[in-house]
Motif scaffolding. Sequence first.
Motif, PDB file in Angstrom:
ATOM      1  N   ILE A   1      34.776 -10.647  60.040  1.00  0.00           N
ATOM      2  CA  ILE A   1      33.476  -9.959  60.059  1.00  0.00           C
ATOM      3  C   ILE A   1      33.216  -9.267  58.729  1.00  0.00           C
ATOM      4  N   LEU A   2      34.244  -8.602  58.198  1.00  0.00           N
ATOM      5  CA  LEU A   2      34.079  -7.907  56.918  1.00  0.00           C
ATOM      6  C   LEU A   2      33.767  -8.888  55.795  1.00  0.00           C
TER       7      LEU A   2
ATOM      8  N   LEU B   1      39.742 -18.437  60.319  1.00  0.00           N
ATOM      9  CA  LEU B   1      40.919 -18.599  59.455  1.00  0.00           C
ATOM     10  C   LEU B   1      41.663 -17.294  59.207  1.00  0.00           C
ATOM     11  N   THR B   2      41.115 -16.152  59.651  1.00  0.00           N
ATOM     12  CA  THR B   2      41.845 -14.881  59.503  1.00  0.00           C
ATOM     13  C   THR B   2      41.957 -14.229  60.875  1.00  0.00           C
ATOM     14  N   ASP B   3      41.217 -13.195  61.091  1.00  0.00           N
ATOM     15  CA  ASP B   3      41.074 -12.622  62.431  1.00  0.00           C
ATOM     16  C   ASP B   3      39.679 -12.038  62.548  1.00  0.00           C
TER      17      ASP B   3
ATOM     18  N   PHE C   1      44.347 -16.122  63.360  1.00  0.00           N
ATOM     19  CA  PHE C   1      44.761 -17.439  62.871  1.00  0.00           C
ATOM     20  C   PHE C   1      46.278 -17.532  62.828  1.00  0.00           C
ATOM     21  N   SER C   2      46.925 -16.511  62.293  1.00  0.00           N
ATOM     22  CA  SER C   2      48.393 -16.459  62.266  1.00  0.00           C
ATOM     23  C   SER C   2      48.879 -15.857  63.577  1.00  0.00           C
TER      24      SER C   2
END
Length: 758
Positions: free
Chosen positions: A413-414, A406-408, A154-155
């Motif tokens: 997944i975690l 929104l993250t990676d 996302f970033s």
Amino acid sequence: MDDSSNSILAPTNLLRDFTASIVVFLVALPLCLGIALASGAPLFSGLIAGIVGGIVVGSLSGSHTSVSGPAAGLTAVVSTQIANLGSFDAFLLAVVVGGLIQIGLGIAKAGALSAFFPSSVIKGLLAAIGVILILKQIPHLFGHDTDPEGEMSFSQPDEQNTFSELYTLITGDLHFGAAVVGLLSLGLLLFWDRTKPLKNSIIPGPLVVVLVGVALQALFAGFGDAWAIGVTHLVQIPVAESFTEFGSFLRMPDFSQWANPAVYIGGITIAIVASLESLLNLEATDKLDTQRRSSPPSRELLAQGVGNVAAGLIGGIPVTSVIIRSSVNVNSGAKSKLSTIFHGVLLLVCVGLFPVYLNMIPLSALAAILLVTGFKLASPQLFAQMWKEGRYQFIPFISTVLAIVLTDLLIGILIGLMISVLFILNSNLRRPIRRVVETHLDGDIIHIELADQVSFLNRAALDKLFTSSARGTKLLIDASGSDYIDPDILSLIRDFKNDIGPARGVSVSLRGFREKYELHDDIQFADYSTRELQSRITPDQVLKILRDGNERFRSGHRITRDFGRQVGATATGQSPLAVVLSCIDSRVPAELVFDLGIGDIFSVRVAGNIIGTKSLGSMEYGVAVAGAKLVVVLGHTRCGAVTSSVELFEDGTDVEQASGCGHLHSIVSEIQQVIDPDECRGISSMTPEAKDACIDSVARKNVQRTVREIMDRSQAIRQAVETGEAMVVGALYDVKTGEIDFMTDHTVNSQASHQANV
């Protein structure tokens, strides 16, 4: 050679695999470069990982469709470990260590853990990758190539994020020539996919798109800066001027770092993350496989481990199974893992011999291919399906999608797994065991079926069930299907059975516990008829037991019985509750249709359920000597004996002449006494429905006649009925529905009529 080998080598499959490998190769090319760039590793290390993932892992893997290579989910791990170890060469040693650990995990069959991955998370991963492909490829489609292909977080490295990048595109930061190529490529792919002759042809649409993109790139070069597609909008493979320079692209691990603890920490990190991602992607790829084949997960870990050892030794970044390339492989019609191997060979040959020509491919054309793949993965039908499956599937699914977007990939997944585990825990706390209320002969029993694996997580729910059990409750704890029971659970069960339950007036029966648990079978209720139960039960109660049993039979909620124990318990004597006179028809086994056990009824069977001297004597014994409280005459619809009797009556044919059986006359003559000539006239010309209605009417009258015959001919049974010790009822079983219609009103009237005559 086995059948699978023959199918792989079939000419049609070989052609499909080769054409699919070309598409996967074209997609993998920029992704390998982009992931290496995003990881802070040399560009060529990504290509090495792609080649190893295709040839080495593809050859060893048991998957038919999974494609391995550098993964976006490892970019953060790779960049962090390169920084921690201080050099790329030291990092390569960590990759080798990670690969060796994966080989160990594969040998130890650790891939079995993949069976515990919730399907909601797997489907969330697929949908999330689709959404990310759509969001990430839109900028590339229009020539906005500030971030490398394969960057999925996302970033982003350019200080933007997935959504702000789209806003930047809207404000005008696009390339006109690249955008034209991208939009034309997208339109061509959609047209190709919707035109059946083109879709079924051996020429893959993505290959045509790439060739058209290369042609347009060459054409636009003379149109000026607004149209010319520059180097930043093309594939950028490092080009070696000589074989020596090409060899310099290969790197060796820094073995002098073998004593550095950070290398082993990095290797463990790579092994854990790469294994988790590979297993998840393998599960997801199997769900995409049109042939629904299953891939051996432990073998996949072994293959990935060998691949990472090989990649680390020659300068490649870590490899995993990659869902983007795998989904492209499936969508391109791949039939076997030859497609994966071919794509690796194409990478090796083309990168080594033709890098200049590959560098003519516009990124916008490849973005169109990935964009179409994204729409297939994140289809509206998938979201609708998960919504229909309820909140326990949809919330973990949508949480996984949002978390990954929104993250990676790794963090998402975690998060998805954690949320899914929370839902599993909540489900275990609310309903961790199967709880069924069974109506046995001795009353209602709460049957608790323990799961295959009973952990400490089930303690709270089991304790709650024990605590809520009212005085007089009878519990049966059944561990017949359990392979493992946590010691805490065993202690809880032992305490409640021996101390707490009896103090609260709750009886606890046990069944199926393994000998090592020191909880032996102990049944404290009667699940078969006993002399004590027979002596205190009334005929009406026995009738209700039979009614309830038939309802359980029809609904599929039959009582779980230990027939072996019942055999032993009834070996010394019997005390059945009822005598059932039924037809010999194989579709009407009395014990089954009443959901009864061994020792519960006397069963008398004769064709047409008619009464004779010997059968009546058996029934008298059951009531007058053995103490049975109920006599049931059980007829059934579509009865063969009744049908034959009606047809012979209509034709006036002698039964022995018609059948060759010399002893059937006594049965047929009994049934024919209740036939109404007007009702069944012309039965041979009736419609099937009318014929069934006629036969069933005669069967019902035959049951009623048999009930009267029993009352008229047996003084012993008649006396038991008159004193209220027994009851005689007729019943008709429907062979279509399994339902039994008890003729209790007719029985009462028959009894009253008989008593009046007396």
